[in-house]
Design a protein around this motif. Structure first.
Motif, short mmCIF file in Angstrom:
data_model
loop_
_atom_site.label_atom_id
_atom_site.label_comp_id
_atom_site.label_asym_id
_atom_site.label_seq_id
_atom_site.Cartn_x
_atom_site.Cartn_y
_atom_site.Cartn_z
N PHE A 49 6.98 19.42 2.19
CA PHE A 49 6.23 18.42 1.40
C PHE A 49 4.96 19.02 0.82
O PHE A 49 4.22 19.73 1.51
CB PHE A 49 5.88 17.22 2.29
N ASP A 50 4.72 18.75 -0.47
CA ASP A 50 3.53 19.28 -1.14
C ASP A 50 2.68 18.11 -1.67
O ASP A 50 3.00 17.52 -2.69
CB ASP A 50 3.97 20.19 -2.31
N PRO A 51 1.60 17.78 -0.95
CA PRO A 51 0.79 16.62 -1.36
C PRO A 51 0.13 16.85 -2.72
O PRO A 51 -0.23 15.90 -3.41
CB PRO A 51 -0.26 16.51 -0.26
N CYS A 52 -0.01 18.13 -3.14
CA CYS A 52 -0.72 18.43 -4.37
C CYS A 52 0.14 18.25 -5.62
O CYS A 52 -0.31 18.49 -6.74
CB CYS A 52 -1.30 19.84 -4.30
N ALA A 75 0.82 -1.22 0.00
CA ALA A 75 0.00 0.00 0.00
C ALA A 75 0.85 1.27 0.00
O ALA A 75 0.32 2.37 -0.04
CB ALA A 75 -0.92 -0.01 1.21
N LEU A 76 2.18 1.12 0.07
CA LEU A 76 3.03 2.30 0.18
C LEU A 76 3.21 2.98 -1.19
O LEU A 76 3.66 2.36 -2.14
CB LEU A 76 4.41 1.94 0.76
N ASP A 77 2.83 4.24 -1.26
CA ASP A 77 3.09 5.05 -2.44
C ASP A 77 2.98 6.53 -2.04
O ASP A 77 2.83 6.83 -0.86
CB ASP A 77 2.11 4.71 -3.58
N PHE A 78 3.08 7.40 -3.03
CA PHE A 78 3.03 8.84 -2.75
C PHE A 78 1.78 9.22 -1.96
O PHE A 78 1.84 9.99 -1.00
CB PHE A 78 3.10 9.62 -4.07
N GLY A 79 0.64 8.66 -2.36
CA GLY A 79 -0.63 8.98 -1.70
C GLY A 79 -0.62 8.56 -0.23
O GLY A 79 -1.19 9.25 0.64
N ASP A 124 0.68 15.55 -6.63
CA ASP A 124 -0.09 14.47 -7.26
C ASP A 124 -1.42 15.04 -7.75
O ASP A 124 -2.27 15.40 -6.95
CB ASP A 124 -0.32 13.36 -6.22
N PRO A 125 -1.61 15.16 -9.10
CA PRO A 125 -2.83 15.79 -9.62
C PRO A 125 -4.10 15.02 -9.26
O PRO A 125 -5.18 15.61 -9.21
CB PRO A 125 -2.60 15.80 -11.14
N PRO A 171 5.56 12.43 -7.61
CA PRO A 171 4.93 11.18 -7.19
C PRO A 171 5.47 9.99 -7.98
O PRO A 171 5.69 8.92 -7.41
CB PRO A 171 3.44 11.41 -7.50
N GLU A 172 5.74 10.19 -9.28
CA GLU A 172 6.23 9.08 -10.11
C GLU A 172 7.60 8.59 -9.63
O GLU A 172 7.84 7.39 -9.53
CB GLU A 172 6.34 9.51 -11.58
#
Lengths: 151, 125
Positions: free
Chosen positions: A137-140, A64-68, A142-143, B47-48
């Motif tokens: 860190f900028d969560p955005c 489950a680990l990813d940018f999100g 990720d579009p 993210p990629e």
């Protein structure tokens, strides 16, 4: 520690209070270092095992680990503080541990100096980088983010 | 070769080996930590980039290395607590053998469920 008058000693504090020197003229650095390893170690048991439990045991674990996942965690100030504390304590604990090992096994003054210079440089780079990452860190990025801050 | 000193309480016994293991696991964990901060820093890039690197953590070989990492961390954590008890608890040195056994028991109790769960994730159960 009792205060027994010693010949030629200054009237400065010989107790555990910071910066002073003890009777043999050395600082208490190694004493603080020894104490720090135990205190930070105790905190790290909670911080690191908590980190491993949440990231690897709960939910989908490693799959489950990813940018999100990171964005979701750092949306919560608790995890920002958790990770920041873990970064600083683990790096100080690890750097101090390696310092001890270098002192034990590198016999030449020159070798010890350069190994410690390398160690401290690496530690500073990693701590500064990690701290900047947590704070900037900028969560955005990720579009497709579903976090409310990105809408 | 000098002859082995007789009757030593430390040399060659579990106290010495746990000290050696504490050092080896400590160095290993520290080296991983350096890499782990660098890979996490990729969340600042894109993210990629982050997803690609974290993807390598999910492959079976790296998954097995993670089992080794967690084994090292669990040992280092609870052996560290044993050290603290020996240093600060008045009865610590007297019960050092029991503390050593305690480290082993806690290690097994936490490690076994982790291995089962983690390998299930890695090998896709």
């Amino acid at each position: 520690m009792s205060e027994i008058a010693a010949p030629r000693s200054s009237s400065r504090s010989r107790s555990l209070k910071g910066g002073g020197r003890n009777r043999s003229g050395q600082t208490n650095f190694e004493l603080y270092s020894w104490l720090f390893m135990r205190l930070s170690g105790l905190a790290l048991v909670v911080l690191v095992l908590g980190h491993l439990f949440v990231n690897l045991m709960l939910g989908g674990g490693i799959t489950a680990l990813d940018f999100g996942f990171v964005a979701g965690k750092w949306a919560n100030p608790l995890w920002q503080v958790w990770d920041l504390l873990m970064l600083w304590l683990a790096m100080l604990h690890g750097t101090n541990g390696l310092r001890t090992i270098i002192n034990d096994y590198a016999e030449k003054d020159q070798t010890r100096f350069w190994l410690k210079a390398l160690l401290i440089t690496a530690a500073i780079v990693i701590v500064v980088l990690g701290t900047l990452v947590i704070f900037t860190f900028d969560p955005c990025l990720d579009p497709s983010s579903t976090l409310s801050v990105c809408k | 070769m000098p002859s082995k000193p007789a009757g030593t309480l430390y040399r060659g016994r579990e106290g010495m080996w746990s000290w050696v293991a504490h050092r080896i696991t400590g160095v290993g964990i520290f080296l991983f930590l350096l890499v782990h901060v660098l890979d996490t820093a990729l969340v600042r890039v894109s993210p990629e980039a982050y997803n690609e690197v974290i993807g390598t953590y999910k492959n079976p070989i790296v998954g097995l290395l993670e089992v080794g990492l967690v084994a090292a961390i669990l040992f280092h954590a609870f052996n560290g607590i044993r050290l603290i008890l020996v240093d600060f608890w008045a009865k610590g040195p007297r019960y050092q053998r029991q503390l050593m056994i305690g480290v082993g028991v806690i290690w097994v109790v936490l490690f076994v469920p982790f291995v089962i769960r983690h390998l299930t994730h890695v090998f896709g159960g």
